[in-house]
Motif scaffolding. Structure first.
Motif, PDB file in Angstrom:
ATOM      1  N   PHE A 123      41.839  22.991   7.822  1.00  0.00           N
ATOM      2  CA  PHE A 123      40.540  22.450   7.415  1.00  0.00           C
ATOM      3  C   PHE A 123      40.468  22.289   5.900  1.00  0.00           C
ATOM      4  O   PHE A 123      40.885  23.168   5.146  1.00  0.00           O
ATOM      5  CB  PHE A 123      39.427  23.388   7.884  1.00  0.00           C
ATOM      6  N   ARG A 124      39.955  21.153   5.493  1.00  0.00           N
ATOM      7  CA  ARG A 124      39.659  20.919   4.079  1.00  0.00           C
ATOM      8  C   ARG A 124      38.235  20.391   3.999  1.00  0.00           C
ATOM      9  O   ARG A 124      37.941  19.291   4.474  1.00  0.00           O
ATOM     10  CB  ARG A 124      40.640  19.929   3.464  1.00  0.00           C
ATOM     11  N   ALA A 125      37.372  21.177   3.387  1.00  0.00           N
ATOM     12  CA  ALA A 125      35.944  20.868   3.396  1.00  0.00           C
ATOM     13  C   ALA A 125      35.599  19.772   2.394  1.00  0.00           C
ATOM     14  O   ALA A 125      36.397  19.396   1.529  1.00  0.00           O
ATOM     15  CB  ALA A 125      35.141  22.128   3.077  1.00  0.00           C
ATOM     16  N   ASP A 126      34.380  19.301   2.526  1.00  0.00           N
ATOM     17  CA  ASP A 126      33.845  18.329   1.585  1.00  0.00           C
ATOM     18  C   ASP A 126      33.620  18.998   0.224  1.00  0.00           C
ATOM     19  O   ASP A 126      33.457  20.218   0.124  1.00  0.00           O
ATOM     20  CB  ASP A 126      32.528  17.768   2.134  1.00  0.00           C
ATOM     21  N   GLU A 127      33.609  18.181  -0.818  1.00  0.00           N
ATOM     22  CA  GLU A 127      33.443  18.722  -2.170  1.00  0.00           C
ATOM     23  C   GLU A 127      32.119  19.470  -2.337  1.00  0.00           C
ATOM     24  O   GLU A 127      32.007  20.370  -3.167  1.00  0.00           O
ATOM     25  CB  GLU A 127      33.520  17.581  -3.197  1.00  0.00           C
ATOM     26  N   SER A 128      31.129  19.108  -1.537  1.00  0.00           N
ATOM     27  CA  SER A 128      29.824  19.773  -1.661  1.00  0.00           C
ATOM     28  C   SER A 128      29.870  21.226  -1.195  1.00  0.00           C
ATOM     29  O   SER A 128      28.949  21.991  -1.474  1.00  0.00           O
ATOM     30  CB  SER A 128      28.776  19.003  -0.850  1.00  0.00           C
ATOM     31  N   ASN A 184      22.533  26.777  12.284  1.00  0.00           N
ATOM     32  CA  ASN A 184      23.419  26.461  11.167  1.00  0.00           C
ATOM     33  C   ASN A 184      24.816  27.047  11.371  1.00  0.00           C
ATOM     34  O   ASN A 184      25.805  26.477  10.906  1.00  0.00           O
ATOM     35  CB  ASN A 184      22.820  26.979   9.860  1.00  0.00           C
ATOM     36  N   ALA A 185      24.889  28.185  12.054  1.00  0.00           N
ATOM     37  CA  ALA A 185      26.204  28.760  12.359  1.00  0.00           C
ATOM     38  C   ALA A 185      26.972  27.852  13.319  1.00  0.00           C
ATOM     39  O   ALA A 185      28.179  27.623  13.154  1.00  0.00           O
ATOM     40  CB  ALA A 185      26.041  30.152  12.956  1.00  0.00           C
ATOM     41  N   ARG A 186      26.287  27.320  14.322  1.00  0.00           N
ATOM     42  CA  ARG A 186      26.932  26.375  15.237  1.00  0.00           C
ATOM     43  C   ARG A 186      27.338  25.103  14.489  1.00  0.00           C
ATOM     44  O   ARG A 186      28.402  24.530  14.740  1.00  0.00           O
ATOM     45  CB  ARG A 186      25.986  26.034  16.391  1.00  0.00           C
ATOM     46  N   LEU A 187      26.486  24.673  13.567  1.00  0.00           N
ATOM     47  CA  LEU A 187      26.807  23.479  12.783  1.00  0.00           C
ATOM     48  C   LEU A 187      28.046  23.713  11.919  1.00  0.00           C
ATOM     49  O   LEU A 187      28.900  22.825  11.791  1.00  0.00           O
ATOM     50  CB  LEU A 187      25.613  23.097  11.912  1.00  0.00           C
ATOM     51  N   GLU A 190      31.073  23.431  14.177  1.00  0.00           N
ATOM     52  CA  GLU A 190      31.358  22.045  14.541  1.00  0.00           C
ATOM     53  C   GLU A 190      31.985  21.277  13.381  1.00  0.00           C
ATOM     54  O   GLU A 190      32.909  20.482  13.576  1.00  0.00           O
ATOM     55  CB  GLU A 190      30.070  21.359  14.997  1.00  0.00           C
ATOM     56  N   GLU A 191      31.494  21.517  12.166  1.00  0.00           N
ATOM     57  CA  GLU A 191      32.008  20.772  11.019  1.00  0.00           C
ATOM     58  C   GLU A 191      33.387  21.259  10.581  1.00  0.00           C
ATOM     59  O   GLU A 191      34.103  20.535   9.877  1.00  0.00           O
ATOM     60  CB  GLU A 191      31.018  20.874   9.856  1.00  0.00           C
ATOM     61  N   VAL A 192      33.754  22.463  10.989  1.00  0.00           N
ATOM     62  CA  VAL A 192      35.083  22.978  10.656  1.00  0.00           C
ATOM     63  C   VAL A 192      36.094  22.626  11.744  1.00  0.00           C
ATOM     64  O   VAL A 192      37.179  22.103  11.464  1.00  0.00           O
ATOM     65  CB  VAL A 192      35.041  24.507  10.440  1.00  0.00           C
ATOM     66  N   VAL A 193      35.757  22.890  12.993  1.00  0.00           N
ATOM     67  CA  VAL A 193      36.734  22.808  14.083  1.00  0.00           C
ATOM     68  C   VAL A 193      36.900  21.391  14.616  1.00  0.00           C
ATOM     69  O   VAL A 193      38.037  20.931  14.835  1.00  0.00           O
ATOM     70  CB  VAL A 193      36.342  23.779  15.216  1.00  0.00           C
TER      71      VAL A 193
END
Length: 317
Positions: A123-128, A184-187, A190-193
């Motif tokens: 995983f590589r997250a968004d800059e934000s 937000n934990a579920r979000l 989802e945004e990581v996996v």
């Protein structure tokens, strides 16, 4: 009258020999040969050494029998057996054949299947999502939950942790005030996996329904329905997939997940296993002043990895 060779001639010959020796260029086999293919070939050879040894011998035996039949030697041996009243014990023959068949079946059924790493994605997250030291400390101060001593302790741990300025925290933790809810934990999950699984499937060209085993580990966040069920529903995986959701195992969960997938691949031939490893930060952020419990805030960050394993022979290459 013969004269001794001069020192100049000797030096010249020596220099010429050294120059000729230096011009000899040996091939760099490390560049010419892909070592990964050598390793794969060696692994394949060791895995199928018995088969590679037995098949040529069996072929040679069949060729020899065919040659004996063509030349009439088998017929001659049969006639000799009749003339000498050679007889066979039927029970002994049947037991020997049964033992050979049982040995061959045991070898093919009990042998360990090799497991191959098809590919992986991290995983590589968004800059934000980037949490620099300054941004982390500003967030800790703005929430107004920590004492001055706790803030000083967090800053000291950050500087000495070696994490750097390019780590990630979920947006729900970085806003003021933090919104550490289950939604937000579920979000965050989802945004990581979901992106890493999508990228992994795109790289390998594997359809989700080809995956027969799913192992997911997340120690601290375990909702119902499970995180594994969320992945299955998102990617429309097949209904009979073997899914395992591991929790509460801490940092050892990742190797345990890999080992579980490996053991399952021994029982289910010609399939793929998807292993997902992640951790959830949102609902596990500590807002007290106990130093022992503040350490995870300073050290743990967002991350995730998806790994595709297989026991199909074609994946060896």
């Amino acid at each position: 009258m013969a004269t001794a060779p001069s020192a100049t001639a000797t030096v010249t010959a020596t220099a010429h020999g050294e120059r000729a020796h230096s011009n000899l260029q040996f091939p760099d086999y490390r560049r010419n040969v892909a070592l990964k293919y050598v390793k794969r070939g060696y692994t394949f050879l060791m895995a199928y050494l018995v088969t590679i040894a037995v098949v040529p011998l069996a072929g040679m035996l069949l060729l020899e029998l065919a040659n004996m039949y063509r030349t009439g030697e088998l017929t001659r041996l049969a006639s000799i057996a009749k003339q000498t009243d050679l007889s066979f014990n039927l029970v002994t023959v049947l037991v020997t054949i049964a033992a050979l068949v049982a040995a061959i079946c045991s070898y093919f059924l009990l042998r360990t299947r090799p497991v191959y790493l098809v590919d992986y994605q991290v995983f590589r997250a968004d800059e934000s999502w980037i949490a620099t030291y300054a941004r982390f400390m500003n967030g800790s101060r703005s929430c107004k939950r920590f004492t001055d001593e706790a803030l000083e302790f967090q800053e000291k741990i950050l500087v000495r942790s070696g994490l750097g300025q390019q780590t990630y925290l979920p947006p729900a933790v970085q806003v003021a005030p933090p919104q550490c809810t289950m939604a937000n934990a579920r979000l965050e999950f989802e945004e990581v996996v979901f992106p890493i699984v999508e990228q992994l499937l795109a790289k390998t060209g594997i359809h989700p329904k080809q995956i027969g085993i799913l192992v997911l580990n997340c120690s601290l966040f375990n909702p119902t329905p499970s995180l594994a069920a969320m992945v299955i529903n998102k990617f429309k995986m097949r209904s009979n997939i073997l899914s395992y959701n591991l929790a509460g195992m801490g940092c050892s969960a990742s190797p345990i997940s890999i080992d579980l997938a490996k053991q399952l691949l021994q029982l289910h031939p010609s399939t793929y296993a998807l292993v997902i490893s992640t951790e959830n930060i949102t609902q596990n952020w500590y807002f007290g002043n106990d130093r022992d419990k503040l350490l995870p805030n300073c050290l743990f960050r967002v991350g995730g990895a998806a790994i595709l394993l297989s026991n199909r022979r074609r994946e060896a290459w």
